[in-house]
Structures are given as structure tokens and as C-alpha cells.
Design a protein around this motif. Structure first.
Motif, PDB file in Angstrom:
ATOM      1  N   ASN A 208       0.623  -1.328   0.172  1.00 21.71           N
ATOM      2  CA  ASN A 208      -0.046   0.183   0.079  1.00 21.71           C
ATOM      3  C   ASN A 208       0.904   1.143   0.080  1.00 21.71           C
ATOM      4  O   ASN A 208       0.175   2.252   0.274  1.00 21.71           O
ATOM      5  CB  ASN A 208      -1.002   0.137   1.114  1.00 21.71           C
ATOM      6  N   VAL A 209       2.077   1.324  -0.413  1.00 19.44           N
ATOM      7  CA  VAL A 209       2.781   2.350  -0.341  1.00 19.44           C
ATOM      8  C   VAL A 209       4.211   2.231  -0.709  1.00 19.44           C
ATOM      9  O   VAL A 209       4.728   1.074  -0.752  1.00 19.44           O
ATOM     10  CB  VAL A 209       3.164   3.004   1.230  1.00 19.44           C
ATOM     11  N   SER A 222       6.588   9.139   1.923  1.00 26.27           N
ATOM     12  CA  SER A 222       5.719   8.111   1.763  1.00 26.27           C
ATOM     13  C   SER A 222       4.887   8.143   0.397  1.00 26.27           C
ATOM     14  O   SER A 222       4.376   9.315   0.384  1.00 26.27           O
ATOM     15  CB  SER A 222       5.169   7.613   2.824  1.00 26.27           C
ATOM     16  N   SER A 224       1.856   7.430  -1.417  1.00 25.27           N
ATOM     17  CA  SER A 224       0.686   6.669  -1.212  1.00 25.27           C
ATOM     18  C   SER A 224      -0.303   6.403  -2.500  1.00 25.27           C
ATOM     19  O   SER A 224       0.258   6.822  -3.692  1.00 25.27           O
ATOM     20  CB  SER A 224      -0.505   7.300  -0.276  1.00 25.27           C
TER      21      SER A 224
END
Length: 431
Positions: A208-209, A222, A224
Motif C-alpha cells: 500500500n505504499v 511515503s 501513497s
């Protein structure tokens, strides 16, 4: 980037196989009884291996400055890291699959399980291999451990004296390339699916990242957007692409003003996870668990063609000169070439007895192109291109999920026990 320090063994401790005995006193014929596993003659007048060792070292030519070429833009290869693409519109012919003279062909040798455990009683008389490699011209420098699960990414950021490894144990480790010591551990809280570097940036794909670190400034970002595990990444046309578990390819662009990566595009078309990406000839190529390869324009980000000749997961992609190479769990490597209308077609298929996991390309000490191919029998096969003559193998205790190529003839293989450092032998100067 917060690192927890720890120490490991050094790179430059030699770990290659010992010199093999001479074959000058033996017939150049393989012992029939040895093949059947029941030869009792000692000494036996016939060979207890498939082929004799080459007689004497191979001559090699100087390479420009005298140093081996790095797997870089001028090498002819374009791998998962960003490289200058080949020209697919050049219909240059290659003699694919033709066996070269005096080459090591497919072997039946297998690493001795008792030797691995340190208790083989047969010694030199054992008919299985007492070495982590088979073949001439390269050697293992060392095996570095520390990860608790399989290594899924290896990266060498530009201008750094550190190598980074990522693993399914949810950590990234930093290694000093001079001493081989582990300089620290980054705990991520998710399995590392892939890792690449571009300039000073290190990109790590986890569920997910995408984590991004600037190894020079220690800036951490990060990114996303991914849904599920990030399995593969590549940089092309100033965009970072990531292949995700839901079949989407996400793209980010670096904004120098805000010093951040901003979402640029979302490429949809695959029906299952995207597990391999490569950039070449102004194209993005993606391989998927849906058994297909898609070609995308780097300018418009539109899908130009879908290739469906593989019958299982397309695990890895590689560009070499004007060709695209793909490997799959269907036990084949396919070589693709552009036709007059610009579409890709298979020009050669190499069949293997095992599922294939990863492709990398580099040059040996004589500047000859070599293909490194990880198989799901815990080995990496080395092939000459374009003949696909087998040069040798490397072995591991567990499945090898990642290969990376470094400067100075180095290459690295990562498995469930850590990663191994290999090196092509230095060219022998001509008298």
C-alpha cells in the motif's frame, strides 16, 4: 533514515571453489557407472563429471580504460533500473539459440546436500557438487547474512559506498561495500516486494505504499496510492512507475520546487498483479500474473500492444540491444523483436526445465554479453547472448528471488539465507 547498527562478515573474504584436479591422465569420456551412481573403481580411468575442465585460461581483450564495463546505459542492456532504451525498429538479426564452440552446456550436476550440511563422507569422490557455483570465469567473494526471510531487493544508489537489501522480513539493511559490514537496519512494518535506486534516491515497495529515501540528505517520503503489495518499480521519462497487486501501474513525477513526488498517472489494463516492469525504446513494458505483457507509450501512457504468448506469470523483463527478453513460470525465455509495423513478435523461445524468476544482463571480463537467469530450483544460470550457450550456474540453499549487477564485474544474488557477492575474473593481460 533510522538505522540500528550491527556487524557482519566482509566482502573480500574469498569463498570460491578450490582448484579442480587435472584431466590430463583421464580419457575424455564420462564414466557410465558413475552416471548410474555405482562406480567402484578408484582411480577410475574415465571422467566423473559431464565435461572436462577447459585446458588453460581464456584470453581476454582490454576494455577501454582497462576496467570491466558496468551494467549501464552504454552496455546494451536495459533492466529494471532506468536505462537508455534500445531501438526496436532496427531489424538487426541475431543467431539466437546457436551453441558456441567450447561452451559449458546444460549440466546435470547438483549440489551435495550432505556437503551443505558439512557432513559428506565421500569428499572428492562424491558425484555431487561441493561448490556454490559451476563454470569458469567467475567466483563467489562472500555470503552475507542477516535477513530472516527471502531477500527481494538489492540496490546500489549512485555515489554511495553502501549497498541496500530488502526482505520479506519487513526490513531494509545497509551494507558498507568496502568492509561488508551491516551498517544498520530499517524496520518498515511490511514485506519488501521490490527495491530500486535512481541517483541518490532509494525506493522500496511495501504493501500500500512506496517508501522513498534520499540517501544524501536523509529525506524520507511515503508515496501513497498503491493497493496491495508493490512488486516492481522502474524509472523512465522522469517518472517513477510501480506495479501493484491489483494490476494497476502507478506513476509519480518529482517536483523540484516542493521537493516531493506527485501522482502523475494510473495505468490500467492488467487483470492481475503487475510483477515486472522495464523501460526501453521510449516504451514501458509490464509483465503480469495474468500471463500477459503490455507495451505502453512513455509519452502518452497509452497501451500500444498486449502480448499473450506466455502461459504463466511473466516474472521478469529485460531489454538487450533491439530485443525484449521475458521469462515466465511457464519455463521459457522469449525473445521479442519489432516487425515492420512496429509490433513485437517472438523471434526465439528458450525452453528450460524449471520455472524462471528473474533476468539481469551484464558483460564478462572479455566484454561479452551474459544473461543471468534465476530459476526456481535455487540456481542462477549464466548464458552467452545471443547463442544461449550455458556458461555456468550459481546455487543457493533457497530460492533466489533477486539479482543485481554492480560496477567492476560484480553481481549479487539474494535468497532466503542472505545474499552472495560474485565477481568476474579480471582479464589476463596478453604478453
Amino acid at each position: 533514515m533510522d538505522l540500528d547498527g550491527s556487524n557482519r562478515s566482509v566482502f573480500n573474504r574469498l569463498g570460491g571453489p578450490s582448484a579442480a584436479p587435472t584431466d590430463s591422465s583421464k580419457h575424455q569420456k564420462v564414466c557410465y557407472h558413475w552416471r548410474a551412481g555405482k562406480c567402484t573403481r578408484f582411480p577410475c580411468p574415465f571422467l566423473h563429471r559431464e565435461l572436462p575442465h577447459p585446458s588453460g585460461p581464456a584470453a581476454s581483450a582490454a576494455n577501454g580504460s582497462g576496467h570491466p564495463k558496468r551494467f549501464a546505459d552504454d552496455s546494451g542492456f536495459s533492466g529494471p533500473a532506468p536505462r537508455r532504451g534500445p531501438n526496436f525498429n532496427n531489424n538487426h538479426n541475431k543467431s539466437w539459440g546457436r551453441m558456441g564452440a567450447n561452451k559449458v552446456v546444460r549440466k546435470t550436476e547438483k549440489v551435495c546436500n550432505y556437503w551443505v550440511q558439512g557432513n559428506c563422507n565421500y569428499g572428492d569422490k562424491c558425484r555431487f557438487l561441493h561448490s556454490w557455483s559451476l563454470g569458469e570465469g567467475f567466483t563467489m567473494l562472500n555470503h552475507l547474512d542477516g535477513h530472516q526471510k527471502v531477500v527481494t531487493g538489492i540496490a546500489l544508489p549512485a555515489g554511495m559506498d553502501k549497498l541496500y537489501t530488502g526482505s520479506k522480513d519487513e526490513t531494509v539493511r545497509a551494507w558498507d561495500t568496502n568492509s561488508g559490514q551491516c551498517m544498520g537496519v530499517i524496520n518498515l512494518g511490511g514485506e519488501v516486494g521490490c527495491m530500486i535506486s535512481e541517483g541518490p534516491w532509494l525506493f522500496v515497495g511495501i504493501p500500500n505504499v512506496v517508501k522513498a529515501w534520499n540517501t544524501q540528505t536523509n529525506q524520507e517520503l511515503s508515496l501513497s496510492g498503491p493497493v496491495g503489495q508493490v512488486y516492481t518499480m522502474v524509472v523512465g521519462n522522469d517518472l517513477l512507475f510501480a506495479g501493484t497487486q491489483d494490476g494497476t501501474i502507478l506513476a509519480w513525477k518529482f517536483n523540484a520546487i516542493t521537493n516531493s513526488f506527485e501522482p502523475a498517472a494510473s495505468l490500467k489494463g492488467h487483470t492481475l498483479a503487475v510483477v515486472s516492469l522495464v523501460v526501453g525504446a521510449n516504451r514501458l513494458y509490464s509483465g503480469s500474473m495474468d500471463h500477459s505483457i503490455k507495451l505502453w507509450s512513455l509519452e502518452t501512457l497509452q497501451c500500444l500492444q498486449t502480448l499473450t504468448e506466455h502461459t504463466n506469470v511473466v516474472m521478469s523483463l529485460l531489454c538487450w540491444e533491439q530485443f525484449l527478453l521475458s521469462c515466465s513460470l511457464d519455463q521459457t525465455i522469449k525473445v521479442w523483436m519489432a516487425t515492420e509495423n512496429g509490433l513485437l513478435e517472438v523471434t526465439y523461445t528458450h525452453n528450460d526445465e524449471h520455472g524462471l524468476l528473474n533476468l539481469r544482463g551484464m558483460h564478462d571480463s572479455e566484454s561479452k554479453p551474459v544473461l543471468l537467469c534465476a530459476c526456481n530450483d535455487n540456481s542462477v544460470k549464466l548464458y552467452d547472448l545471443p547463442s544461449f550457450s550455458e556458461r555456468g550456474k550459481t546455487f543457493a540453499k533457497q530460492e533466489i528471488r533477486t539479482i543485481e549487477v554492480g560496477p567492476g564485474g560484480l553481481f549479487f544474488t539474494g535468497d532466503g539465507t542472505g545474499f552472495r557477492v560474485w565477481k568476474w575474473a579480471e582479464p589476463i593481460a596478453k604478453p
